[in-house]
Design a protein around this motif. Structure first.
Motif, PDB file in Angstrom:
ATOM      1  N   TRP A 173       0.828  -1.196   0.000  1.00  0.00           N
ATOM      2  CA  TRP A 173       0.000   0.000   0.000  1.00  0.00           C
ATOM      3  C   TRP A 173       0.865   1.249   0.000  1.00  0.00           C
ATOM      4  N   VAL A 174       0.476   2.222  -0.830  1.00  0.00           N
ATOM      5  CA  VAL A 174       1.161   3.515  -0.910  1.00  0.00           C
ATOM      6  C   VAL A 174       0.118   4.619  -0.823  1.00  0.00           C
ATOM      7  N   GLN A 175       0.333   5.560   0.112  1.00  0.00           N
ATOM      8  CA  GLN A 175      -0.565   6.702   0.237  1.00  0.00           C
ATOM      9  C   GLN A 175       0.050   7.882  -0.510  1.00  0.00           C
ATOM     10  N   THR A 176      -0.746   8.529  -1.367  1.00  0.00           N
ATOM     11  CA  THR A 176      -0.230   9.598  -2.229  1.00  0.00           C
ATOM     12  C   THR A 176      -1.127  10.825  -2.161  1.00  0.00           C
ATOM     13  N   LEU A 177      -0.503  11.986  -1.985  1.00  0.00           N
ATOM     14  CA  LEU A 177      -1.195  13.269  -2.053  1.00  0.00           C
ATOM     15  C   LEU A 177      -0.653  14.025  -3.250  1.00  0.00           C
ATOM     16  N   LYS A 178      -1.560  14.515  -4.119  1.00  0.00           N
ATOM     17  CA  LYS A 178      -1.166  15.278  -5.295  1.00  0.00           C
ATOM     18  C   LYS A 178      -1.886  16.621  -5.300  1.00  0.00           C
ATOM     19  N   GLY A 179      -1.178  17.643  -5.795  1.00  0.00           N
ATOM     20  CA  GLY A 179      -1.759  18.964  -5.882  1.00  0.00           C
ATOM     21  C   GLY A 179      -1.254  19.716  -7.091  1.00  0.00           C
ATOM     22  N   ASP A 180      -1.836  20.856  -7.343  1.00  0.00           N
ATOM     23  CA  ASP A 180      -1.471  21.681  -8.489  1.00  0.00           C
ATOM     24  C   ASP A 180      -0.010  22.099  -8.396  1.00  0.00           C
ATOM     25  N   GLY A 181       0.728  21.907  -9.514  1.00  0.00           N
ATOM     26  CA  GLY A 181       2.143  22.260  -9.541  1.00  0.00           C
ATOM     27  C   GLY A 181       2.446  23.532 -10.300  1.00  0.00           C
ATOM     28  N   GLY A 182       1.411  24.295 -10.653  1.00  0.00           N
ATOM     29  CA  GLY A 182       1.645  25.564 -11.325  1.00  0.00           C
ATOM     30  C   GLY A 182       1.661  25.499 -12.843  1.00  0.00           C
ATOM     31  N   HIS A 183       1.471  24.310 -13.415  1.00  0.00           N
ATOM     32  CA  HIS A 183       1.446  24.135 -14.869  1.00  0.00           C
ATOM     33  C   HIS A 183       0.581  22.931 -15.176  1.00  0.00           C
ATOM     34  N   LEU A 184      -0.021  22.930 -16.348  1.00  0.00           N
ATOM     35  CA  LEU A 184      -0.901  21.833 -16.737  1.00  0.00           C
ATOM     36  C   LEU A 184      -0.243  20.466 -16.635  1.00  0.00           C
ATOM     37  N   LEU A 185       1.063  20.405 -16.874  1.00  0.00           N
ATOM     38  CA  LEU A 185       1.764  19.118 -16.871  1.00  0.00           C
ATOM     39  C   LEU A 185       2.539  18.861 -15.590  1.00  0.00           C
ATOM     40  N   GLN A 186       2.460  19.764 -14.624  1.00  0.00           N
ATOM     41  CA  GLN A 186       3.231  19.603 -13.395  1.00  0.00           C
ATOM     42  C   GLN A 186       2.290  19.419 -12.206  1.00  0.00           C
ATOM     43  N   ARG A 187       2.677  18.506 -11.309  1.00  0.00           N
ATOM     44  CA  ARG A 187       1.899  18.246 -10.110  1.00  0.00           C
ATOM     45  C   ARG A 187       2.823  18.126  -8.911  1.00  0.00           C
ATOM     46  N   LEU A 188       2.374  18.670  -7.773  1.00  0.00           N
ATOM     47  CA  LEU A 188       3.019  18.355  -6.506  1.00  0.00           C
ATOM     48  C   LEU A 188       2.641  16.931  -6.143  1.00  0.00           C
ATOM     49  N   ARG A 219      -6.362   2.629   7.003  1.00  0.00           N
ATOM     50  CA  ARG A 219      -6.973   3.924   7.293  1.00  0.00           C
ATOM     51  C   ARG A 219      -6.060   5.035   6.763  1.00  0.00           C
ATOM     52  N   PRO A 220      -6.600   5.946   5.955  1.00  0.00           N
ATOM     53  CA  PRO A 220      -5.757   7.047   5.459  1.00  0.00           C
ATOM     54  C   PRO A 220      -5.443   8.037   6.581  1.00  0.00           C
ATOM     55  N   ASP A 221      -4.233   8.579   6.545  1.00  0.00           N
ATOM     56  CA  ASP A 221      -3.812   9.540   7.566  1.00  0.00           C
ATOM     57  C   ASP A 221      -3.052  10.672   6.886  1.00  0.00           C
ATOM     58  N   ILE A 222      -3.672  11.837   6.840  1.00  0.00           N
ATOM     59  CA  ILE A 222      -3.084  12.973   6.125  1.00  0.00           C
ATOM     60  C   ILE A 222      -1.808  13.457   6.777  1.00  0.00           C
ATOM     61  N   ARG A 223      -1.617  13.166   8.075  1.00  0.00           N
ATOM     62  CA  ARG A 223      -0.417  13.646   8.766  1.00  0.00           C
ATOM     63  C   ARG A 223       0.856  13.042   8.192  1.00  0.00           C
ATOM     64  N   ARG A 224       0.735  11.956   7.459  1.00  0.00           N
ATOM     65  CA  ARG A 224       1.913  11.351   6.828  1.00  0.00           C
ATOM     66  C   ARG A 224       2.538  12.292   5.796  1.00  0.00           C
ATOM     67  N   HIS A 225       1.780  13.264   5.318  1.00  0.00           N
ATOM     68  CA  HIS A 225       2.289  14.201   4.306  1.00  0.00           C
ATOM     69  C   HIS A 225       2.642  15.561   4.914  1.00  0.00           C
ATOM     70  N   GLY A 226       2.578  15.683   6.225  1.00  0.00           N
ATOM     71  CA  GLY A 226       2.682  16.977   6.873  1.00  0.00           C
ATOM     72  C   GLY A 226       3.904  17.794   6.514  1.00  0.00           C
ATOM     73  N   GLY A 227       5.081  17.160   6.380  1.00  0.00           N
ATOM     74  CA  GLY A 227       6.303  17.916   6.115  1.00  0.00           C
ATOM     75  C   GLY A 227       6.647  18.086   4.653  1.00  0.00           C
ATOM     76  N   SER A 228       5.794  17.566   3.755  1.00  0.00           N
ATOM     77  CA  SER A 228       6.101  17.613   2.327  1.00  0.00           C
ATOM     78  C   SER A 228       5.575  18.903   1.711  1.00  0.00           C
ATOM     79  N   PRO A 229       6.120  19.314   0.539  1.00  0.00           N
ATOM     80  CA  PRO A 229       5.562  20.494  -0.150  1.00  0.00           C
ATOM     81  C   PRO A 229       4.078  20.338  -0.458  1.00  0.00           C
ATOM     82  N   ALA A 230       3.644  19.128  -0.839  1.00  0.00           N
ATOM     83  CA  ALA A 230       2.225  18.904  -1.134  1.00  0.00           C
ATOM     84  C   ALA A 230       1.384  19.074   0.117  1.00  0.00           C
ATOM     85  N   GLY A 231       1.864  18.539   1.241  1.00  0.00           N
ATOM     86  CA  GLY A 231       1.131  18.667   2.492  1.00  0.00           C
ATOM     87  C   GLY A 231       1.042  20.106   2.959  1.00  0.00           C
ATOM     88  N   ARG A 232       2.143  20.831   2.856  1.00  0.00           N
ATOM     89  CA  ARG A 232       2.129  22.240   3.265  1.00  0.00           C
ATOM     90  C   ARG A 232       1.202  23.060   2.367  1.00  0.00           C
TER      91      ARG A 232
END
Length: 501
Positions: A60-75, A91-104
């Motif tokens: 299992w891998v938990q992944t958070l993705k967000g807008d990277g500022g361009h159509l082809l780029q993602r955080l 159970r998903p836990d958002i705190r696992r991404h807390g220190g990452s650029p996507a989490g911030r």
């Protein structure tokens, strides 16, 4: 980290040929099961984020993705998660991404910490995909090419998945486009900005495609070089064109998707025409492809939006019962075929590559008097041409009247592009002063289109004579309305005359 990727949809009729050409049977096979989470009110999706737990061959891998500022780029941030006893899905836990650029970035978008978010989320949809992938080396770059086949599931509904994804792992981004171009040309693939998460969210809402996307404001600053300004403007145009074209290619028949795709194309062509000497974005052949696609989508508009508007005015004028909009002369290109056309898709790839190109060091516009003068010169020229032609509008032949309308639109779009440089309020005051002329010219042009169409139909539709007579009489009256509206453009408060910035 940022991921840079291209997603290409694979038409069912070309799947077998593409699989054979890629020899995917020899690629590494991974079975993927993914579960996507969001709050009941879909707060993450509203801010451009997706959050999933995916099982990849048992892990299992938990992944958070967000807008990277361009159509082809993602955080993107990925964290391995252990299986939990008694739970089919951990159970998903958002705190696992807390220190990452996507989490911030997510915490900033939500206006606070993420600690309580995990207790508020529910599963929205899930996917089952077989992925065959391999890493390809091209001119010093490593690109992971993945061929995904499977399905999305939500609330008892499902849709198939068949797409080719190219993700840059290392090296210059140009390698992505060099790999994509021949596959697009040969196998009829088309660009899609709708990630699997977006498609699943739409499925959960009971929709097949998203709403039409309207024009946005490019991110411009005087600290940018002229080339960077053009790249940002082209990127902004593509942010409108690609989602609408993707929806049309996927089968949308909504008139608003076609309309907004055309608006995006017109804005793009304005940028390339008026600012094209800032940087070589597209050659003459590519510009002609854009013009052809714009025209083909316009055929649909004439049969729908223009037909409704003109027929409504004819009905108010007492048109005879049974009057119908004439059928188009010659071949009418379906919108999906127009945007799926391999030449059009190749031009979109070229433009995306241009927006991601690394420009050599250049003087910013705030230190480059030539850049500021060039922008002002273009605005002044278009403004003067519109005012000049407005004075003699009633004497101009129909073709030249149509050219005035196109110039007015270019003047408006160019002004809107430059709003971040000159100030949104100042630009909006100017654009607002153009709107009466644009409305008058639009109605005048629609009636001219109707006059031409009904003129062809008099032999087969006797009622068309009424339309020809009424529309012909209207042309002189509406031309005078256009002249009056265009005279007011001369009084518009010109934002470029101010000092500063």
């Amino acid at each position: 980290m940022h991921e840079v990727e291209i997603k290409l949809q694979v038409p069912s009729e070309h799947r077998a040929a593409l699989e054979a050409a890629l020899d995917v049977a020899q690629w590494h096979l991974t079975r993927l099961e993914a579960h996507y989470f969001d709050t009941a009110g879909r707060q993450l999706a509203a801010h451009g984020f997706s959050w999933r737990l995916r099982r990849e061959n048992g892990q299992w891998v938990q992944t958070l993705k967000g807008d990277g500022g361009h159509l082809l780029q993602r955080l993107e941030d990925e964290v391995e998660v252990s299986a939990q006893e008694g739970r089919e899905v951990p159970r998903p836990d958002i705190r696992r991404h807390g220190g990452s650029p996507a989490g911030r970035a997510l915490a900033k978008a939500l206006g606070g910490a993420l600690d309580d978010l995990s207790t508020l989320v529910v599963e929205q949809f899930h996917s089952r995909v077989e992925r065959r992938a391999r890493v390809m080396n091209r001119h010093g770059a490593q690109v992971e090419v993945a061929f995904d086949v499977g399905s999305l599931h939500a609330k008892g509904r499902s849709v198939p998945v068949c797409e080719l994804e190219l993700e840059l792992k290392d090296g210059p981004v140009t390698a992505l486009f060099e790999l994509a171009r021949p596959w697009v040309a040969t196998h009829g693939l088309w660009l899609s900005t709708a990630a699997l998460a977006r498609r699943g969210a739409l499925l959960a809402e009971g929709r097949d495609v998203g709403p039409a996307i309207k024009a946005g404001v490019p991110a411009l600053a005087w600290s940018q070089s002229p080339q960077a300004l053009l790249r940002a403007i082209v990127a902004s145009c593509l942010e409108q064109i690609l989602p609408n074209a993707g929806a049309i290619a996927a089968g949308s028949v909504e008139a608003e998707h076609v309309h907004q795709a055309r608006v995006g194309l017109r804005r793009l062509r304005t940028a390339l025409r008026e600012l094209g000497d800032f940087a070589p974005a597209l050659d003459e052949a590519g510009a002609q492809v854009l013009a052809t696609t714009f025209s083909r989508l316009g055929e649909v508009r004439d049969q729908e939006a223009v037909a409704r508007a003109v027929l409504a005015r004819l009905a108010q004028a007492g048109a005879p019962a049974g009057l119908q909009w004439p059928k188009a002369e010659g071949e009418v290109h379906p919108p999906a075929a127009a945007v799926r056309d391999p030449e059009f898709q190749a031009v979109l790839l070229d433009l995306l590559a241009f927006t991601l190109a690394e420009a050599p060091d250049e003087a910013p516009c705030k230190h480059d008097g030539g850049c500021r003068k060039a922008l002002r010169r273009r605005l002044v020229k278009l403004h003067k041409q519109v005012v000049r032609d407005g004075e003699r509008f009633t004497e101009l032949p129909v073709e030249q009247q149509h050219r005035v309308r196109k110039r007015l639109k270019r003047l408006r779009y160019l002004s809107e592009f430059l709003a971040p440089l000159y100030g949104p309020q100042a630009v909006e005051r100017y654009v607002e002063a153009l709107r009466p002329a644009q409305d008058a010219l639009g109605e005048h042009n629609d009636d001219a289109v109707g006059l031409e169409a009904f003129g062809r139909a008099t032999a087969t539709q006797p009622q068309a004579w009424f339309a020809v007579g009424w529309l012909n009489a209207q042309q002189a009256s509406s031309a005078r309305d256009c002249r009056r509206a265009l005279r007011k453009v001369a009084e518009a408060p010109r934002f470029w005359k101010k000092r500063g910035h």
